[in-house]
Write an enzyme that holds these catalytic residues in place. Sequence first.
Site, PDB file in Angstrom:
ATOM      1  N   ASP A 169       0.817  -1.219   0.000  1.00 44.80           N
ATOM      2  CA  ASP A 169       0.000   0.000   0.000  1.00 44.80           C
ATOM      3  C   ASP A 169       0.846   1.261   0.000  1.00 44.80           C
ATOM      4  O   ASP A 169       0.655   2.158  -0.828  1.00 44.80           O
ATOM      5  CB  ASP A 169      -0.937   0.007   1.212  1.00 44.80           C
ATOM      6  CG  ASP A 169      -2.040  -1.039   1.098  1.00 44.80           C
ATOM      7  OD1 ASP A 169      -2.131  -1.667   0.034  1.00 44.80           O
ATOM      8  OD2 ASP A 169      -2.781  -1.230   2.073  1.00 44.80           O
TER       9      ASP A 169
ATOM     10  N   ARG B 258      -0.148   5.436  17.582  1.00 46.82           N
ATOM     11  CA  ARG B 258      -0.426   6.378  16.493  1.00 46.82           C
ATOM     12  C   ARG B 258      -0.048   7.826  16.820  1.00 46.82           C
ATOM     13  O   ARG B 258       0.542   8.514  15.982  1.00 46.82           O
ATOM     14  CB  ARG B 258      -1.889   6.272  16.062  1.00 46.82           C
ATOM     15  CG  ARG B 258      -2.263   4.927  15.452  1.00 46.82           C
ATOM     16  CD  ARG B 258      -1.257   4.501  14.406  1.00 46.82           C
ATOM     17  NE  ARG B 258      -1.608   3.228  13.780  1.00 46.82           N
ATOM     18  CZ  ARG B 258      -0.787   2.211  13.650  1.00 46.82           C
ATOM     19  NH1 ARG B 258       0.449   2.301  14.136  1.00 46.82           N
ATOM     20  NH2 ARG B 258      -1.157   1.113  13.041  1.00 46.82           N
TER      21      ARG B 258
ATOM     22  N   ASP C  66      -7.474   4.280  12.762  1.00 49.52           N
ATOM     23  CA  ASP C  66      -6.162   4.929  12.681  1.00 49.52           C
ATOM     24  C   ASP C  66      -6.186   6.241  11.914  1.00 49.52           C
ATOM     25  O   ASP C  66      -5.427   7.162  12.213  1.00 49.52           O
ATOM     26  CB  ASP C  66      -5.144   3.977  12.063  1.00 49.52           C
ATOM     27  CG  ASP C  66      -4.669   2.916  13.042  1.00 49.52           C
ATOM     28  OD1 ASP C  66      -4.895   3.107  14.252  1.00 49.52           O
ATOM     29  OD2 ASP C  66      -4.082   1.913  12.610  1.00 49.52           O
TER      30      ASP C  66
ATOM     31  N   SER D   4      -4.525  -9.181   9.079  1.00 49.96           N
ATOM     32  CA  SER D   4      -4.038  -7.806   9.167  1.00 49.96           C
ATOM     33  C   SER D   4      -3.431  -7.656  10.552  1.00 49.96           C
ATOM     34  O   SER D   4      -4.121  -7.846  11.558  1.00 49.96           O
ATOM     35  CB  SER D   4      -5.189  -6.812   8.975  1.00 49.96           C
ATOM     36  OG  SER D   4      -4.746  -5.500   9.216  1.00 49.96           O
TER      37      SER D   4
END
Length: 495
Positions: A109, A190, A219, A271
């Site tokens: 990605d 994050r 996120d 994931s």
Amino acid sequence: MAEISATSFPSSSSSSALAFRTSHNGSLKCQNVAVPRTTSQFQELSVRRSQLVGNAVVTGHVAGSRSCKNQAIRAVLSGDGTALAADSKEAGLRGKLRKVVLAYSGGLDTSVIVPWLKENYGCEVVCFTADVGQGIKELEGLEQKAKASGASQLVVKDLTEEFVKDYIFPCLRAGAIYERKYLLGTSMARPVIAKAMVDVAAEVGADAVAHGCTGKGNDQVRFELTFFSLNPELKVVAPWREWEIQGREDAIEYAKKHNVPVPVTKKSIYSRDRNLWHLSHEGDLLEDPANEPMKDMYMMSVDPEDAPDQPEYIVIGIESGIPVALNGKALSPATLLAELNIIGGKHGIGRIDMVENRLVGMKSRGVYETPGGTILFAAVQELESLTLDRESIQVKDSLALKYAEMVYAGRWFDPLRESMDAFMEKITETTTGSVTLKLYKGSVSVTGRRSPNSLYRQDISSFEKSEIYNQADAAGFINIFGLPMRVRAMLEKGI
């Protein structure tokens, strides 16, 4: 013929440079241009990861910006000062940005996002990678991948100590747990990453930041709220909310079209997100909450059934609500957590399987491994049983729910969370001591606790005679404490 300009820097000590300009008639002109001396332009390009602590390592090409005939000249330079290319002044398909800092992992990605940003915004792309303890393998080869994808440089920062000290431990001190189970592993990571991105954007002169978060997840909110809080002037690009790529096959096709090497690593059916605090698993068979996780899915912990048959005892030292030592040995925050991950993982500790409510409204099923964190939570909360009174514990626990909710929602830099953190720091000033824990086949049992600030008094709590507590006093206390209930009963009975 359009004018093309580039600047060449002879050496790191030079205070002037040569500007080469091709004029409209095709002649090559050269002139001296004053160049301020800055150490950042001559940074060592390759530094070992062990030297990264808190500092940026810039790899790839260095961008120079100078003034020539009152016009800004920007050239991307190789290590020997040779001009490679001049920045395009033309807008991309969606607009024009000067320079974008991209949160970069090296996966499919983010590799595809690099050329997509250049194509759609006509910008230079600076890739940024944060080391938050995800493992050295995930950091290998990133420079080559970033360059191959079209990035001008890669910036890497080791944030492990900052992550544990300034983000994990405050949550631990607060007792923040989301929806009864989740220890906020991804949620805490994050904001520290996004904060570093804002810092890097300032260092490289970027006018925008970008991330590869999907439009369905939490996120995207966590990244962008941090950007808003720390630099509201930065533009934010979220390709998954803009592009036409719908999945892995589309991304691979786009990569081939733009000559981006597709990562050859085996695609996991799950994931995953990993950092020093935890490892999360989502997707595939886990999307049905009725399915039991496969035994080979776990990576940080052994199956409790396969854990050692003998228990292990450890002692956690704590100062003012913050863990500082293991078995009497003082350790840095990141080192302490890393040691406990190994110990806890060996005993199958810290596995959580839950269905949670995402911030965007949907429910999701996730499985988390948090071996060291589970041990530390047990230790800190147990020590509080000695050092905090009843009312303090009740108020602290009620605020912990809101604290966890705000961290989960990405509101780390919200004044309310910061104010609650000040309360947590104050209320745990006396939470100092040690806790002995027994680790055995997936369980953490507290076997002992000590504190110089303990509110527990054996001479008061003992069933033996006490000079401080007179048992006869309890009768008056009960009469007064139960008076409202007694009056109501009298009313109902007509007394």
